[in-house]
Design a protein around this motif. Sequence first.
Motif, short mmCIF file in Angstrom:
data_model
loop_
_atom_site.label_atom_id
_atom_site.label_comp_id
_atom_site.label_asym_id
_atom_site.label_seq_id
_atom_site.Cartn_x
_atom_site.Cartn_y
_atom_site.Cartn_z
N LEU A 29 66.76 -50.51 63.17
CA LEU A 29 67.63 -51.67 63.00
C LEU A 29 68.69 -51.40 61.93
N LEU A 30 68.25 -50.91 60.77
CA LEU A 30 69.19 -50.64 59.68
C LEU A 30 70.19 -49.54 60.04
N GLN A 31 69.73 -48.53 60.75
CA GLN A 31 70.63 -47.43 61.14
C GLN A 31 71.69 -47.90 62.12
N SER A 32 71.40 -48.98 62.85
CA SER A 32 72.36 -49.48 63.83
C SER A 32 73.36 -50.46 63.24
N LEU A 33 73.13 -50.88 62.01
CA LEU A 33 74.02 -51.87 61.39
C LEU A 33 75.12 -51.17 60.58
N PRO A 34 76.37 -51.44 60.91
CA PRO A 34 77.48 -50.81 60.17
C PRO A 34 77.43 -51.10 58.66
N GLU A 35 77.04 -52.31 58.30
CA GLU A 35 76.97 -52.67 56.88
C GLU A 35 75.96 -51.79 56.14
N ALA A 36 74.83 -51.53 56.78
CA ALA A 36 73.79 -50.72 56.15
C ALA A 36 74.22 -49.26 56.03
N THR A 37 74.87 -48.73 57.06
CA THR A 37 75.30 -47.33 56.99
C THR A 37 76.43 -47.17 55.96
N GLU A 38 77.28 -48.18 55.83
CA GLU A 38 78.33 -48.15 54.81
C GLU A 38 77.70 -48.18 53.41
N ALA A 39 76.70 -49.02 53.24
CA ALA A 39 76.00 -49.10 51.96
C ALA A 39 75.32 -47.78 51.64
N GLN A 40 74.73 -47.17 52.64
CA GLN A 40 74.05 -45.88 52.45
C GLN A 40 75.04 -44.80 52.02
N LYS A 41 76.24 -44.81 52.60
CA LYS A 41 77.27 -43.84 52.22
C LYS A 41 77.68 -44.04 50.76
N LYS A 42 77.83 -45.29 50.35
CA LYS A 42 78.19 -45.58 48.95
C LYS A 42 77.11 -45.06 48.02
N LEU A 43 75.85 -45.27 48.40
CA LEU A 43 74.74 -44.82 47.57
C LEU A 43 74.69 -43.29 47.49
N GLU A 44 74.96 -42.63 48.61
CA GLU A 44 74.97 -41.17 48.61
C GLU A 44 76.07 -40.64 47.68
N GLU A 45 77.24 -41.28 47.72
CA GLU A 45 78.34 -40.87 46.84
C GLU A 45 77.94 -41.06 45.38
N LYS A 46 77.36 -42.20 45.07
CA LYS A 46 76.94 -42.47 43.70
C LYS A 46 75.87 -41.47 43.26
N GLY A 47 74.93 -41.18 44.15
CA GLY A 47 73.88 -40.20 43.85
C GLY A 47 74.45 -38.82 43.57
N LYS A 48 75.43 -38.41 44.36
CA LYS A 48 76.07 -37.09 44.15
C LYS A 48 76.81 -37.06 42.83
N GLN A 49 77.47 -38.15 42.50
CA GLN A 49 78.20 -38.24 41.24
C GLN A 49 77.24 -38.11 40.05
N LEU A 50 76.14 -38.84 40.10
CA LEU A 50 75.16 -38.79 39.01
C LEU A 50 74.48 -37.43 38.94
N GLU A 51 74.22 -36.84 40.09
CA GLU A 51 73.60 -35.52 40.14
C GLU A 51 74.53 -34.45 39.56
N LYS A 52 75.83 -34.56 39.88
CA LYS A 52 76.80 -33.60 39.34
C LYS A 52 76.88 -33.70 37.83
N GLN A 53 76.86 -34.91 37.30
CA GLN A 53 76.89 -35.11 35.85
C GLN A 53 75.70 -34.40 35.20
N LEU A 54 74.53 -34.58 35.79
CA LEU A 54 73.32 -33.96 35.24
C LEU A 54 73.36 -32.44 35.38
N THR A 55 73.83 -31.95 36.51
CA THR A 55 73.93 -30.50 36.73
C THR A 55 74.90 -29.87 35.74
N ASP A 56 76.02 -30.54 35.48
CA ASP A 56 76.99 -30.02 34.51
C ASP A 56 76.36 -29.93 33.12
#
Length: 167
Positions: A29-56
């Motif tokens: 259900l969540l995978q079929s909802l555009p709102e949920a996939t958009e939210a997941q993309k935002k979270l992935e971007e935020k996660g990558k940003q935080l991970e890059k900060q820590l890696t640096d």
Amino acid sequence: MKKLILMLMLCAPMALFAQKFGHLDSQALLQSLPEATEAQKKLEEKGKQLEKQLTDMQSELQRKAEEYDKTKSTMNATKQAETEKALQDMYAKIQQTAQDNQRTFNEEQQKVLGPVLDKVRNAIEAVAKAGNYVYIMEKGAGQPLYINEALSKDITAEVKAQFAKMK
């Protein structure tokens, strides 16, 4: 005649208490909802940003530790102690940053996914009330061990439709 009346008396309560059960696959259900996939993309971007900060930060600590190892023999005891203290402080800062990043990510997840999940819950509740369901069970994520498809209706499509109405 007595047997017929007795049998009706025994079966009547079962008919009165007939219960409707439903199930859905919330992941699908969540995978079929555009709102949920958009939210997941935002979270992935935020996660990558935080991970890059820590890696640096970890790379910087690694670089300074290697530099310290190379020049350690030429340093006096006071300079060695100062450098070791600075490296320990950097390590502690990295650990604190990792904890802070996890907290930040969790807060962002609540902020971004919370409204979507609330809408999904409201859609499930609306379908359950409209269909007079007693229980709605999760089909995915290994929750139920068995669902009798003849007695339990898959309401995933109905919840999707209800969710679309709620926009």
